[in-house]
Design a protein around this motif. Sequence first.
Motif, PDB file in Angstrom:
ATOM      1  N   GLY A 151      -8.444  68.238  -7.693  1.00 26.05           N
ATOM      2  CA  GLY A 151      -9.865  68.283  -8.047  1.00 26.05           C
ATOM      3  C   GLY A 151     -10.183  67.517  -9.317  1.00 26.05           C
ATOM      4  N   LYS A 152     -11.451  67.148  -9.434  1.00 29.78           N
ATOM      5  CA  LYS A 152     -11.922  66.331 -10.557  1.00 29.78           C
ATOM      6  C   LYS A 152     -12.223  67.201 -11.773  1.00 29.78           C
ATOM      7  N   GLY A 253     -20.223  65.515  -4.116  1.00 29.22           N
ATOM      8  CA  GLY A 253     -19.766  64.242  -4.685  1.00 29.22           C
ATOM      9  C   GLY A 253     -18.350  64.317  -5.220  1.00 29.22           C
ATOM     10  N   HIS A 254     -18.037  65.375  -5.973  1.00 29.97           N
ATOM     11  CA  HIS A 254     -16.685  65.523  -6.506  1.00 29.97           C
ATOM     12  C   HIS A 254     -15.657  65.669  -5.392  1.00 29.97           C
ATOM     13  N   ALA A 255     -16.027  66.385  -4.326  1.00 35.06           N
ATOM     14  CA  ALA A 255     -15.109  66.541  -3.188  1.00 35.06           C
ATOM     15  C   ALA A 255     -14.825  65.189  -2.544  1.00 35.06           C
ATOM     16  N   VAL A 256     -15.865  64.374  -2.407  1.00 31.43           N
ATOM     17  CA  VAL A 256     -15.699  63.043  -1.822  1.00 31.43           C
ATOM     18  C   VAL A 256     -14.776  62.192  -2.691  1.00 31.43           C
ATOM     19  N   GLU A 257     -14.968  62.246  -4.003  1.00 30.83           N
ATOM     20  CA  GLU A 257     -14.120  61.478  -4.916  1.00 30.83           C
ATOM     21  C   GLU A 257     -12.656  61.874  -4.783  1.00 30.83           C
ATOM     22  N   SER A 258     -12.390  63.178  -4.856  1.00 38.46           N
ATOM     23  CA  SER A 258     -11.000  63.627  -4.867  1.00 38.46           C
ATOM     24  C   SER A 258     -10.324  63.365  -3.529  1.00 38.46           C
ATOM     25  N   LEU A 259     -11.056  63.510  -2.425  1.00 38.00           N
ATOM     26  CA  LEU A 259     -10.461  63.314  -1.103  1.00 38.00           C
ATOM     27  C   LEU A 259     -10.182  61.846  -0.794  1.00 38.00           C
ATOM     28  N   THR A 260     -10.820  60.955  -1.521  1.00 41.58           N
ATOM     29  CA  THR A 260     -10.544  59.528  -1.346  1.00 41.58           C
ATOM     30  C   THR A 260      -9.636  59.002  -2.446  1.00 41.58           C
ATOM     31  N   TYR A 262      -9.973  58.878  -5.566  1.00 40.53           N
ATOM     32  CA  TYR A 262     -10.675  58.157  -6.636  1.00 40.53           C
ATOM     33  C   TYR A 262     -10.552  56.642  -6.487  1.00 40.53           C
ATOM     34  N   ARG A 263     -10.352  56.169  -5.259  1.00 39.13           N
ATOM     35  CA  ARG A 263     -10.154  54.733  -5.043  1.00 39.13           C
ATOM     36  C   ARG A 263     -11.180  54.115  -4.092  1.00 39.13           C
ATOM     37  N   ILE A 264     -11.702  54.895  -3.154  1.00 38.26           N
ATOM     38  CA  ILE A 264     -12.616  54.348  -2.141  1.00 38.26           C
ATOM     39  C   ILE A 264     -14.044  54.279  -2.666  1.00 38.26           C
ATOM     40  N   VAL A 265     -14.495  55.356  -3.291  1.00 42.72           N
ATOM     41  CA  VAL A 265     -15.837  55.393  -3.881  1.00 42.72           C
ATOM     42  C   VAL A 265     -15.707  55.712  -5.365  1.00 42.72           C
ATOM     43  N   ASN A 266     -16.602  55.177  -6.173  1.00 45.58           N
ATOM     44  CA  ASN A 266     -16.596  55.539  -7.584  1.00 45.58           C
ATOM     45  C   ASN A 266     -17.502  56.745  -7.809  1.00 45.58           C
ATOM     46  N   HIS A 267     -17.584  57.192  -9.056  1.00 43.69           N
ATOM     47  CA  HIS A 267     -18.298  58.445  -9.336  1.00 43.69           C
ATOM     48  C   HIS A 267     -19.771  58.358  -8.948  1.00 43.69           C
ATOM     49  N   GLY A 268     -20.430  57.285  -9.326  1.00 48.67           N
ATOM     50  CA  GLY A 268     -21.845  57.157  -9.012  1.00 48.67           C
ATOM     51  C   GLY A 268     -22.112  57.101  -7.521  1.00 48.67           C
ATOM     52  N   ASP A 325     -13.761  73.489  -6.424  1.00 47.06           N
ATOM     53  CA  ASP A 325     -14.682  72.987  -7.437  1.00 47.06           C
ATOM     54  C   ASP A 325     -14.765  73.971  -8.593  1.00 47.06           C
ATOM     55  N   LYS A 326     -14.841  73.473  -9.814  1.00 45.00           N
ATOM     56  CA  LYS A 326     -14.834  74.350 -10.978  1.00 45.00           C
ATOM     57  C   LYS A 326     -16.129  75.142 -11.120  1.00 45.00           C
TER      58      LYS A 326
END
Length: 362
Positions: A151-152, A253-260, A262-268, A325-326
């Motif tokens: 998780g992020k 959004g955080h779930a999407v980031e962590s599941l990819t 942190y390489r496929i999509v950026n934070h924004g 998620d926190k």
Amino acid sequence: MHTIRLNLPQQAYDIAIAPGGIAKLGELMSHLHLGKQVLLVSNPTVFQHYGENVIASLENAGFDVNSYNLPDGEQYKTLASIEKLYNIALENHLERAATMVALGGGVIGDMTGFAAATWLRGINFVQVPTTLLSMVDAAIGGKTGVNHPQGKNLIGAFHQPKLVLIDPQVLQTLPEREFRAGMAEVIKYGVIRDAELFAMMEQCDRLDQFQYLSKNLLQEILVRSCQAKADVVSKDEKEAGLRAILNYGHTIGHAVESLTGYRIVNHGEAVAIGMVAAGQLAVNLGLWEQAAQDRQLALIQKTGLPTQLPTEIEINAIVDALQTDKKVKAGKVRFILPTKIGVVTITDQVPSEQIHQVLQQM
């Protein structure tokens, strides 16, 4: 120079928005009664553009400066990177009066802040954000930390900076994709708190590149976004209540980031996807109108940000990731959902079948 004062019970500090301000960093820091030792933390790309100018400004003001570059990218936002900063701090005998200066985007700011929060149980910290996203969001409010593989930002601390210096001119060297990522956070402020800002952006033909924003609009974006963040943080420094609204779009959004990874999509990009999902959840739950969701969707598309889930992600994996998620309380996932442009509500009463339904539509 436009200055916003962020007042907190234990500390107050300035958010200075100053074109060409990087040259004034040393002067501004010299008024803060800091020790002379400075560790400047950046990444190779940003340092190449601005590092020497920052060092010159600090040294001209009498500071003793060492610098260190961490690799660029969310995947390096780890405890291993923090250990490297500890080693550099040890090599340079950083004392409690020393200051770590973060020159970079949100990743550099978060890591430098966390290192500063934990070195000698807390030393001074200054933010010099160089991305739109970090200018309007990440550099303000004292959240620091690193990612865990599951998780992020699960590992972190609140550690407020002594100063945030925003120089809009550095956005000229920002890659277009990173500029668009920052616009996601600006749209967030429009939805959660500033309907006038939202309407201003709707009037602009294109928002996907720095060159299409007038100086006046960019100034409004920076001032209004920073003011909104400062207002919320001043009322709720450590996310006991109101500050949670700043997480609009971040839950999914955080779930999407962590599941990819942190390489496929950026934070924004992930936040944009998360805002689309949150808006549709709000429509399905009868909290806001489809017309408002259509306005949000159109504005996100105008920035060139994604509105659909990456094909690499399974919906069940997102639902499972939400539980780590926190922001989860008593096993319930908290969502920030809009009720109208400029107003949101916080709820943990979102049925899982509704989440599945929205994600399947995306």
